[in-house]
Design an enzyme around this catalytic site. Structure first.
Site, PDB file in Angstrom:
ATOM      1  N   GLU A  42       0.620  -1.287   0.394  1.00 60.30           N
ATOM      2  CA  GLU A  42       0.480  -0.070  -0.199  1.00 60.30           C
ATOM      3  C   GLU A  42       0.517   1.028   0.290  1.00 60.30           C
ATOM      4  OE1 GLU A  42      -3.091  -0.340  -0.609  1.00 60.30           O
ATOM      5  OE2 GLU A  42      -3.754  -1.877   0.392  1.00 60.30           O
TER       6      GLU A  42
ATOM      7  N   HIS B  58      -2.873   2.109   9.002  1.00 54.60           N
ATOM      8  CA  HIS B  58      -4.230   1.719   8.093  1.00 54.60           C
ATOM      9  C   HIS B  58      -4.338  -0.335   9.058  1.00 54.60           C
ATOM     10  CE1 HIS B  58      -7.038  -0.429   5.357  1.00 54.60           C
ATOM     11  NE2 HIS B  58      -5.963  -1.711   5.228  1.00 54.60           N
TER      12      HIS B  58
ATOM     13  N   HIS C  98      -7.744  -2.645   9.985  1.00 53.63           N
ATOM     14  CA  HIS C  98      -9.260  -3.145  10.096  1.00 53.63           C
ATOM     15  C   HIS C  98      -9.810  -3.333  11.285  1.00 53.63           C
ATOM     16  CE1 HIS C  98      -6.787  -5.868   6.556  1.00 53.63           C
ATOM     17  NE2 HIS C  98      -6.948  -4.562   6.765  1.00 53.63           N
TER      18      HIS C  98
ATOM     19  N   HIS D 272     -13.325  -3.038   4.384  1.00 51.72           N
ATOM     20  CA  HIS D 272     -12.034  -2.640   4.020  1.00 51.72           C
ATOM     21  C   HIS D 272     -11.272  -2.732   5.555  1.00 51.72           C
ATOM     22  CE1 HIS D 272      -7.626  -3.320   1.657  1.00 51.72           C
ATOM     23  NE2 HIS D 272      -7.757  -3.158   3.394  1.00 51.72           N
TER      24      HIS D 272
END
Length: 273
Positions: free
Chosen positions: A117, A140, A142, A211
């Protein structure tokens, strides 16, 4: 003579944060990634920046970050392993002068690469630095309940934000600009990076439906706390809905009073007059 990089505050911060993210269940397996913008003076205490281990090409233009240093989690690496083996799971990289590659200065000792990413992260750093020169972290993960909300809640930024604000009093204070939401897109692509970075110009929290979430901030603690606060609100929402739904909540008048007390202003148009 340089110091031992294992004693560096930025390595310890990254190890602690990745461990917490794994412990909370927000970064299962190799899910999640973090990029941490470092000052050159921090790096040169521990590394000879002229000693390039290898050069890794990028498939997007990172020229706006040319010469900058980052601590980056590795592609395919498990957050649960970072604390025990930082040199395998993390890397210190410098963006090349032409913005087409990164130079590895430390880490990825098993031949690994930066997170897949990286385009989304670097594009987000560029966007945030354009509005906040002190931004240093893009994270980032989840986050479980925020992820679940993307299946059950209306996916408009205004309504999603309002629900989070109404679940916990601190939310308006922590993210008065609200949350951004992009469409579902294939991860690891320039397309998702471009969509995320566009939202990052106005928001520090970006929801990736079905996501996870992206957060940005001036420090590791600030960024982690930002996501943590939104996730707590999403968890409360999940519990509330399982208990039969909302019977009462923080009113718009109360949110306005809250903003006045703490010197923040809710995003224009998000509160009803």
């Amino acid at each position: 003579m340089t110091k031992d990089i294992m004693d560096a505050v930025f390595i310890k911060e990254m190890a602690k944060t990745t461990s917490n993210l794994y412990r909370l269940g927000w970064d299962e397996r190799n899910g999640g990634n973090i990029t941490y913008l470092l000052d050159e003076k921090e790096v040169v205490e521990y590394l000879d920046v002229k000693q390039i281990i290898r050069t890794i090409p990028m498939d997007f233009d990172g020229k706006k970050l040319a010469g900058k240093y980052f601590l980056v989690t590795g592609s395919g690496k498990y957050f649960k392993n970072v604390e025990e083996a930082p040199a395998v799971n993390l890397g210190v990289i410098q963006v090349s002068e032409d913005g087409k590659a990164v130079h590895l200065l430390w880490g990825y000792t098993d031949g690994g690469l930066p997170t897949s990413e990286l385009p989304a992260h670097f594009m987000s750093h560029i966007a945030r630095l354009s509005v906040d020169p002190e931004n240093r972290v893009v994270m980032h993960c989840h986050a479980t309940h925020l992820l679940a909300m993307t299946f059950t809640h209306e996916l408009t930024e205004r309504e999603f934000t309002r629900t989070l604000w109404q679940m916990c009093t601190e939310c308006l204070v922590v993210f008065p600009e609200g949350v951004g939401i992009i469409p579902w897109l294939v991860p690891g692509t320039n397309e998702i990076g471009e969509a995320t970075s566009e939202k990052m110009k106005e928001n520090r929290l970006i929801v990736w439906p079905h996501h996870g979430i992206y957060g940005a901030g001036k420090s590791m603690d600030e960024t982690f706390g930002l996501i943590e606060t939104a996730e707590k609100a999403a968890e409360v929402y999940t519990i509330v809905m399982s208990q039969g739904g909302i019977k009462q909540a923080i009113t718009d008048e109360q949110l306005k009073a809250l903003g006045e007390r703490f010197g923040v202003e809710a995003k224009a148009g998000y509160l009803n007059n």
